[in-house]
Design an enzyme around this catalytic site. Structure first.
Site, PDB file in Angstrom:
ATOM      1  N   TYR A   1      21.613   6.424  11.834  1.00 17.46           N
ATOM      2  CA  TYR A   1      21.716   7.144  13.100  1.00 17.46           C
ATOM      3  C   TYR A   1      22.869   6.675  13.983  1.00 17.46           C
ATOM      4  CZ  TYR A   1      17.976  10.503  13.119  1.00 17.46           C
ATOM      5  OH  TYR A   1      17.214  11.608  12.883  1.00 17.46           O
TER       6      TYR A   1
ATOM      7  N   GLU B   1      -3.021  -5.945  -5.959  1.00 23.10           N
ATOM      8  CA  GLU B   1      -2.338  -4.649  -5.867  1.00 23.10           C
ATOM      9  C   GLU B   1      -2.734  -3.881  -4.622  1.00 23.10           C
ATOM     10  OE1 GLU B   1      -2.729  -2.118  -9.319  1.00 23.10           O
ATOM     11  OE2 GLU B   1      -2.136  -0.319  -8.223  1.00 23.10           O
TER      12      GLU B   1
ATOM     13  N   ASP C   1      -4.876  -2.820 -10.967  1.00 18.79           N
ATOM     14  CA  ASP C   1      -5.660  -1.843 -11.710  1.00 18.79           C
ATOM     15  C   ASP C   1      -5.299  -1.917 -13.192  1.00 18.79           C
ATOM     16  OD1 ASP C   1      -6.786  -0.889  -9.392  1.00 18.79           O
ATOM     17  OD2 ASP C   1      -5.482   0.870  -9.244  1.00 18.79           O
TER      18      ASP C   1
END
Lengths: 387, 387
Positions: free
Chosen positions: B130, B216, B268
């Site tokens: 920006y 995780e 997982d």
């Protein structure tokens, strides 16, 4: 600073809790939930199950009286500026082939919640789902029943010890205890303190701040935390990093209620930024039964407002054209009670839709990286430029 | 606990930093970056600009020698278990119509970084974009040049004072200072401490932990934090809440290097969980030039591993069938050096792809909400069941 001090004083002298539904004498009856202690939840569940057992023994089978959470049963009440649930409910019968499954799921969820409240531990919705995948089949089913159970027992979802994952962070002039630990948010470096998922472990809030600065995005939070903005303007700075999560909403409300401080919102100048303010203030539709506990009344819109774009001479290149979807969202919001009730907010949104321009908080970086913390916010606060 | 103690001791006695590219005498030359102080970055930029000025005065115009970051220039080096960048580079000439724009952007980014390093403040990529939207046009362009500038100057992106937004949280037996504040992570309630975006403000790490537990997901983190697992098993618990972000990767590496503790991964049992471990260990492709600083060597895969599904008798209903995409991802990973180099990891992934079953950490909740913290992890740790 004198004006903020005055606002802060007014806030502290005001009766902050007058906005209860009961005070209003409205034509409808409403269903609202309250924060209950784990012990009370256990008692409510036991009552519920005892009633079922009696009914079975009396030869009537059993069912649960479940409040309707459908949009037809929701209403926005302008006096309290929140979406609330009317009192329609229906009986979920076990001995009815269309509701037997849901009744079984409801019973199982009641049993699991009973266990959580006795053990005084917290889990996520995902954990809850996994305790009986065979029965629940998909998480949507256990989630929906969880909301039903909240309404049935008349307590918040947090009271059920089922919590949402946390995203929020807080920094600045706030001291509180969390699960017995004393947390001083002026000594949390530049990263801040993660807002805990379980608000019932938070207590003893103390602060010498004059206001709470609610920031939409992480980048602006970072700028203000690194510059220790709260040392120059005594405040607490909080963000949910985008879409408000339940933990941050509960934390903000608790700060406002316990500390009695004005809250200023710093969001992008686009319909999404305004939507975010509305969720903090008026709640989201799918948790309307809990709007009392999740909403923070009277947030002032500090910026970035559509009128700021010209006022602060944001360069053309830093303004973005609104997409068709943005414009549609903006126009839809113009119809919402939440906006209509405040002519200044309405005028700002109207200007946005008319100019078809939006801008992010970061657009202020075009004047220098510290323009936000050193020029824009000090100017806004000194000029009382909030609505 | 004795076994973890032994592992911890071995870790602390080991030379932890032997894995430098230079030690390996490899046939290629490589481009790696290092953490530089703000002062050094300022000096590097000034050297670069001085060279450009001299070249212009000598009538040769100017250009920058920019290392190539394309995948053809990337290589996985098994000896150090990381993806690194080879030394191919090209000259970005100002007086060439195909590179004039990129050269201008590079010069502007150098100027902005110079300013940040002198002021010693940190901004996000979005802030950087920006500051000159007219030149950069879209954020992809300033982001890409930012990575080029890292490589050119031979320093990490953090050294440029451009930081990623933070997502990570940490809790447990760790004390550190952050921007002068002393943070004790055993006193951070249940929500934990937010990991700061700027690692250079973090120092003086101390710990009596025996290991670091890298989790995780948020839900498992919450369970362990609420149960104060670190009081029973002295450890530090950290999560990036999903996909690892740069701040969490830097923080994990710093903990491992400063405290010399073994790191156990709890993810997982699906290809995505393994992918997450691989990003922590070997780095991601698009930041391969900085793999040294961003990666944590030698993470042990504690669980949930595909073989755990039968070993811990995870009920059929809590196992999910892998989608076609999952299976494809799993098969592709079997071809990756990262997996192939470790026969035990390879065997686990092979089992996953063969059984076509996956499971989340939350699946352990089917045995009770606290099974993870009270049974599964204690058993795993006592049986040294990591690979």
């Amino acid at each position: 600073m004198a004006t903020i001090r005055a606002l802060c004083r007014a806030e502290q002298e005001a009766k902050v809790e007058p906005r209860s539904l009961a005070d209003l004498n409205l034509p409808h009856a409403f269903k609202e939930v309250a924060d209950l202690s784990s012990n009370s939840v256990v008692t409510e569940i036991e009552k519920c199950i005892l009633a079922a057992a009696k009914s079975i023994l009396a030869g009537h089978g059993f069912g649960f009286n479940v409040p309707s959470r459908s949009s037809a049963n929701q209403i926005y009440v302008p006096e309290i500026d929140r979406i609330v649930l009317k009192d329609k409910s229906s009986v979920r019968e076990f001995a009815n082939s269309s509701s037997v499954r849901k009744t079984a799921i409801t019973t199982r969820v009641l049993q699991l919640i009973h266990q959580l409240c006795i053990k005084q531990i917290h889990v996520t919705k995902r954990d809850l789902f996994y305790t009986d995948v065979k029965l629940f089949q998909d998480q949507g089913q256990s989630d929906a029943v969880l909301d039903d159970v909240s309404c049935m027992l008349g307590c918040t979802r947090s009271s059920l010890n089922v919590v949402a994952s946390e995203k929020g962070v807080v920094v600045g002039r706030l001291i509180f205890t969390e699960d017995g630990d004393r947390i001083d948010c002026t000594k949390m470096g530049v990263g801040g303190k993660a807002i805990p998922p379980n608000i019932d472990k938070v207590g003893d809030m103390e602060s010498d701040a004059l206001f709470i600065l609610l920031v939409e995005k992480d980048a602006a939070f970072m700028r203000l935390a690194e510059d220790r903005f709260y040392n120059r303007f005594p405040c607490v700075i909080v963000t949910a990093k985008g879409q408000p999560d339940v933990a941050t909403r509960l934390f903000l409300r608790k700060m406002k209620m316990d500390l009695k401080l004005p809250v200023f919102g710093l969001v992008d100048s686009d319909p999404y930024g305004l939507k975010i303010l509305s969720v903090y203030m008026s709640g989201s539709k799918n948790m309307s039964y809990d709007s009392y506990n999740l909403t923070t009344p009277d947030i002032k819109w500090l910026g970035v407002r559509p009128s700021d774009l010209n006022k602060y001479k944001i360069p053309e290149q830093c303004r973005l054209p609104m997409t068709d979807q943005d414009i549609k969202t903006g126009k839809d919001m113009l119809e919402e009670d939440f906006i209509k009730k405040d002519p200044k907010w309405y005028a700002e949104l109207e200007l946005m839709v008319k100019t078809k321009e939006k801008a992010e908080i970061q657009a202020l970086s075009s004047f220098g990286f510290q323009y936000l913390s050193e020029v824009y916010l000090p100017m806004k606060l000194q000029e009382k430029d909030w609505i």
